[in-house]
Design an enzyme around this catalytic site. Structure first.
Site, PDB file in Angstrom:
ATOM      1  N   ARG A 264       0.861  -1.187   0.000  1.00  0.00           N
ATOM      2  CA  ARG A 264       0.000   0.000   0.000  1.00  0.00           C
ATOM      3  C   ARG A 264       0.895   1.233   0.000  1.00  0.00           C
ATOM      4  O   ARG A 264       1.420   1.615   1.043  1.00  0.00           O
ATOM      5  CB  ARG A 264      -0.883  -0.028   1.254  1.00  0.00           C
ATOM      6  CG  ARG A 264      -2.068   0.921   1.211  1.00  0.00           C
ATOM      7  CD  ARG A 264      -2.695   1.046   2.589  1.00  0.00           C
ATOM      8  NE  ARG A 264      -1.926   1.974   3.403  1.00  0.00           N
ATOM      9  CZ  ARG A 264      -1.805   1.904   4.732  1.00  0.00           C
ATOM     10  NH1 ARG A 264      -2.403   0.962   5.412  1.00  0.00           N
ATOM     11  NH2 ARG A 264      -1.084   2.793   5.385  1.00  0.00           N
ATOM     12  N   HIS A 268      -3.486   4.825   4.461  1.00  0.00           N
ATOM     13  CA  HIS A 268      -4.646   3.925   4.383  1.00  0.00           C
ATOM     14  C   HIS A 268      -5.794   4.604   3.627  1.00  0.00           C
ATOM     15  O   HIS A 268      -6.362   4.042   2.701  1.00  0.00           O
ATOM     16  CB  HIS A 268      -5.101   3.523   5.785  1.00  0.00           C
ATOM     17  CG  HIS A 268      -6.415   2.810   5.798  1.00  0.00           C
ATOM     18  ND1 HIS A 268      -6.568   1.552   5.265  1.00  0.00           N
ATOM     19  CD2 HIS A 268      -7.636   3.187   6.234  1.00  0.00           C
ATOM     20  CE1 HIS A 268      -7.845   1.182   5.389  1.00  0.00           C
ATOM     21  NE2 HIS A 268      -8.498   2.154   5.971  1.00  0.00           N
ATOM     22  N   TYR A 277       3.245   5.155  11.800  1.00  0.00           N
ATOM     23  CA  TYR A 277       3.456   3.753  12.148  1.00  0.00           C
ATOM     24  C   TYR A 277       4.344   2.973  11.183  1.00  0.00           C
ATOM     25  O   TYR A 277       4.533   1.787  11.355  1.00  0.00           O
ATOM     26  CB  TYR A 277       2.107   3.052  12.332  1.00  0.00           C
ATOM     27  CG  TYR A 277       1.139   3.222  11.164  1.00  0.00           C
ATOM     28  CD1 TYR A 277       1.284   2.470  10.001  1.00  0.00           C
ATOM     29  CD2 TYR A 277       0.093   4.146  11.217  1.00  0.00           C
ATOM     30  CE1 TYR A 277       0.412   2.622   8.931  1.00  0.00           C
ATOM     31  CE2 TYR A 277      -0.790   4.311  10.148  1.00  0.00           C
ATOM     32  CZ  TYR A 277      -0.618   3.550   9.010  1.00  0.00           C
ATOM     33  OH  TYR A 277      -1.481   3.699   7.951  1.00  0.00           O
TER      34      TYR A 277
END
Ligand SMILES: Cc1ncc(C[n+]2csc(CCOP(=O)(O)OP(=O)(O)O)c2C)c(N)n1
Ligand SMILES: [Mg+2]
Lengths: 367, 326
Positions: A264, A268, A277
């Protein structure tokens, strides 16, 4: 555990998980070109659809950033998977997508402006004027998997040579819906293909914290569904393996689970900040595996693609996306009372007064 | 003393509970490094470690079920459901186990767990992220449903929920997560559960509400005050069990009641309150009880969400109807 008949121990089952690749990250063929590439223009088609998808995706992010659309989930870096699905499916098959299959949806005649409308907070973005069978994206994670089994059951019962393709993410494989659907597909030998896109992240949870299983593909094995991995940034391999699974299902061979490995590249969603993160280095590493660049280099090296072709494609894609933006931004908001109009086939009398109240209030866009 | 928002008050209460009681643990999807998608758990993992503040796989059923197991072992789990829209696969565990174990075992096994979830509309969120289905939980025996509407109440009610010996569904109105700031003293003092909070004293009409609608209801009360109408405002706070005593006492004083909630109308908590008023307060009423609510439709996607959510105007119009009726 090794066989030890003296102690009553016999080997009873084993499994292998294969990983396929055709075009490696240096754009070198590591396997013979699969059969589908014999069709004239197949590789160019895949390439063009990936570029179209990325152009669309970038515009969607820009619309969100400029306050013209709501939260959006980009498919940046994952285009090969959606496009492979779109290319491998037949029109009469049914797609049950998540929110990063823009490539497949566009190829299956979902209009660009419909996807904009959806993320712009408008239900008409799911009405798909030119695609009457596919499901709208499922937001509650993994909840679409059982639907795929139901769709596939109907196809099988009617002896139709059609296939259901359901897509989900690595995160989704932790949900019961997924296991329950997989199990059903295995027992009833349903014509369904599970495409489990492993992009290494489920919002902030890394793949290794999602499951202790070595691969996601092997989750199929427990349900009697063959599972395999494929390089998700290699559109040729994706198209070949997904296509093979679809045709196997079509001819009565039952379900398959395919785990494309990808990454990805974006946050998100536009509401997320992935720097909280995950490391920059990790993202940089995957940049070098980009699926579009990979195929482009191959096409250029084989004189199938030129700078001029590229410029033309980019210009066409931009024009197409801009036209869709115009339709999207020019779409009048729905009449507020329309919230009642698709609740049932006919609105029960009990709710007529509510509809009237909403109508009389006369809606307005809110800041 | 710093002023903080509602979501920061949730965070403060969780930190206080983790600090004071080693049995408290916090877990859910993205609650660790990411601090929760709304940052309600920001910094907690860094401060209290990975064993007490855990990121979990994407699996609501097991989150709820594990919380029950932990609670049965005397822990005080606080489990986050990322959005109310994703709580539903946990319902089996809540209705069949969390709410029942005490009763089934005649008090031998109890479930002092808290399940947190942001809920409600009005933030332009994607599909499935804006519903208010609190009434479903209010319908379940054996659990509490608590909804804070200010930073101070978020802090005090969260501590109360964690210390409560029974399961609590703690629903956080996300539209007002950051709407107002308020001084909150981190003194570890809980507020009482099972009671309403009177937010404004009044004599002409009682406005009963909960969740983010407290905001519109207070605005409506201001507008009514300008018109010389004195509205009492009650924040129900614990919608299960209901503190009807406070509502009945208020209606005995005002004689009129308008209930405001953003959840769909049919079988809502508003319906329950109205039924109780009919049973126990009818003789004090000068006018029919009115409800201003969401409609019996699917929560529209965000371009129409404000056509669905009760507005100040709709509240005012209901109040005027109750005033005209007598
Ligand atoms: C049942 C459910 N729980 C939580 C969420 C919130 N949520 C949205 S996407 C997501 C992560 C999904 O990860 P994955 O399945 O790997 O798909 P990806 O986003 O990587 O494409 C979460 C937790 C949800 N939509 N549905
Ligand atoms: Mg993922």
């Amino acid at each position: 555990m090794s066989d030890d008949p003296k102690h009553g121990i016999h080997h009873v089952a084993s499994f292998d998980i294969h990983h396929s690749q055709v075009l490696n990250e240096h754009s070198e063929l590591v396997a013979p070109l699969p059969y589908f590439t014999h069709e004239a223009g197949a590789l160019l088609d895949l390439y063009k659809w990936m570029v179209r998808t990325r152009t669309f995706d970038a515009k969607a992010v820009a619309l969100q950033r400029t306050g013209k659309m709501g939260t959006y989930s980009p498919c940046l870096g994952q285009e090969a998977i959606g496009v492979a699905i779109g290319h491998a499916m037949k029109r009469e098959d049914v797609l049950l997508p998540t929110y990063r299959e823009q490539g497949a949806q566009l190829m299956r005649s979902v209009a660009m402006h419909e996807i904009f409308l959806y993320w712009g907070g408008d239900e008409r973005g799911m009405s798909y004027r030119d695609q009457r069978q596919d499901f709208p994206i499922a937001v509650p994670i993994a909840s679409q998997v059982p639907h795929a089994c139901g769709v596939a059951y109907a196809m099988k019962l009617r002896k139709e040579p059609r296939v259901a393709v359901v897509t989900l993410g690595d995160g989704a494989t932790s949900k019961g819906d997924f296991y329950e659907g997989l199990n059903m597909a295995g027992i009833w030998n349903l014509p369904v293909v599970f495409v489990v896109t492993n992009n290494h992240w489920a919002i902030s949870l890394g793949r290794d914290q999602q499951t202790a299983a070595q691969t996601l593909a092997q989750k199929g094995i427990a349900a009697g569904v063959p599972g395999e991995q494929v390089d998700g940034n290699d559109v040729i391999a994706c198209r070949a393996r997904i296509g093979k699974a679809i045709e196997k299902a079509r001819s009565g061979g039952g379900p398959t689970l395919i785990e494309p490995l990808t990454y990805r590249m974006s946050d998100h969603t536009t509401a997320d900040d992935a720097t909280r993160y995950r490391s920059k280095e990790e993202v940089e590493h995957y940049k070098s595996l980009d699926p579009i660049l990979r195929l482009r280099r191959y096409l250029e090296a084989n004189k199938m693609w030129s700078e001029a072709d590229e410029a033309q494609l980019k210009a066409d894609a931009s024009a197409e996306v801009d036209a869709a933006v115009e339709i999207y931004l020019g779409t009048e908001r729905q009449a507020p009372e329309s919230m009642f109009d698709h609740l049932y086939e006919t609105l029960p009398r009990a709710y007529h007064w509510q509809r009237e109240e909403v109508k009389n209030a006369g809606g307005k866009d809110h800041g | 003393m710093a002023e903080i928002t509602l979501v920061e008050a949730v965070n403060l209460a969780l930190a206080r509970a983790l600090q004071d009681d080693p049995n408290v643990i916090v877990f859910g999807e993205d609650v660790g490094a990411n601090g929760g998608v709304f940052r309600a758990t920001e910094g907690l993992q860094a401060r209290f470690g990975h064993e007490r503040v855990m990121d979990t796989p994407l699996a609501e059923t097991v989150l709820a079920g594990m919380a029950i197991g932990m609670a049965a072992q005397g822990m005080r789990p606080v489990v986050e459901m990322q959005f109310m829209g994703f709580i539903y696969s946990a319902i089996d565990q809540i209705i069949n186990h969390a709410g029942r174990l005490r009763n089934r075992t005649r008090g031998r096994i109890t479930v002092p767990m808290v399940m947190r979830a942001p809920f409600g509309g009005g933030i332009h969120a994607p599909e499935h992220h804006s519903e208010s289905t609190e009434a479903m939980f209010a319908h379940m025996p054996g659990i509490r449903v608590v909804i804070p509407t200010s930073p101070a109440r978020a802090y005090g009610l969260m501590l109360a929920a964690i210390r409560d010996p029974d399961p609590v569904i703690f629903l956080e109105p996300k539209r007002i997560y950051r709407m107002v700031k308020q001084e909150v003293i981190d003194d570890g003092e809980a507020l009482p559960l099972d009671v309403c909070f009177q937010l404004r004293d009044g004599s002409d009409v009682t406005l009963v509400t909960w969740g983010a609608m407290v905001h519109e209801t207070l605005q409506a009360a201001d507008r009514l005050a300008e018109q010389g109408i004195s509205a009492e405002v009650i924040d129900v706070a614990t919608i299960k069990p209901l503190d009807m005593d406070t509502i009945l006492a208020s209606v005995a004083k005002t004689g009129r009641c308008v209930i405001v909630h953003e959840a769909a109308r049919t079988c809502s908590v508003g319906a329950e309150i109205a039924a109780n008023l009919a049973e126990h307060g009818l003789m004090n009423l000068f006018a029919p009880v009115m409800r201003v609510s969401g409609y019996d439709t699917i929560m529209p996607m965000f371009r129409m969400e404000y056509d669905y959510l009760p507005s100040v105007e709709r509240i005012l119009s209901a109040v005027h109807k109750t005033l005209e009726a007598s």
